[in-house]
Design a protein around this motif. Sequence first.
Motif: not given
Length: 72
Positions: A1-18, A58-66
């Motif tokens: 799929x061409x939609x990538x979810x970068x949630x783990x990156x944003x969670x790491x940047x904000x230092x928040x656990x799952x 922003x939503x674009x920080x989490x969801x990306x189209x490649x």
Amino acid sequence: MSIIVNLDVMMAKRKISLSELSEKVGITNANLSILKTNKAKAIRFSTLNEICKILDCQPGDIIEYIEDDSEI
């Protein structure tokens, strides 16, 4: 799929656990993990809204189209 979810990156940047994020968003760890590992088929706008509010992004920080040439 061409939609990538970068949630783990944003969670790491904000230092928040799952578990902390799932509690604040109001969804299960399992469902948030599915989203985080790019296995989700869909996401509700209300869930995306809460994630963005909590992570202050922003939503674009989490969801990306490649573009995926194999889908053409």
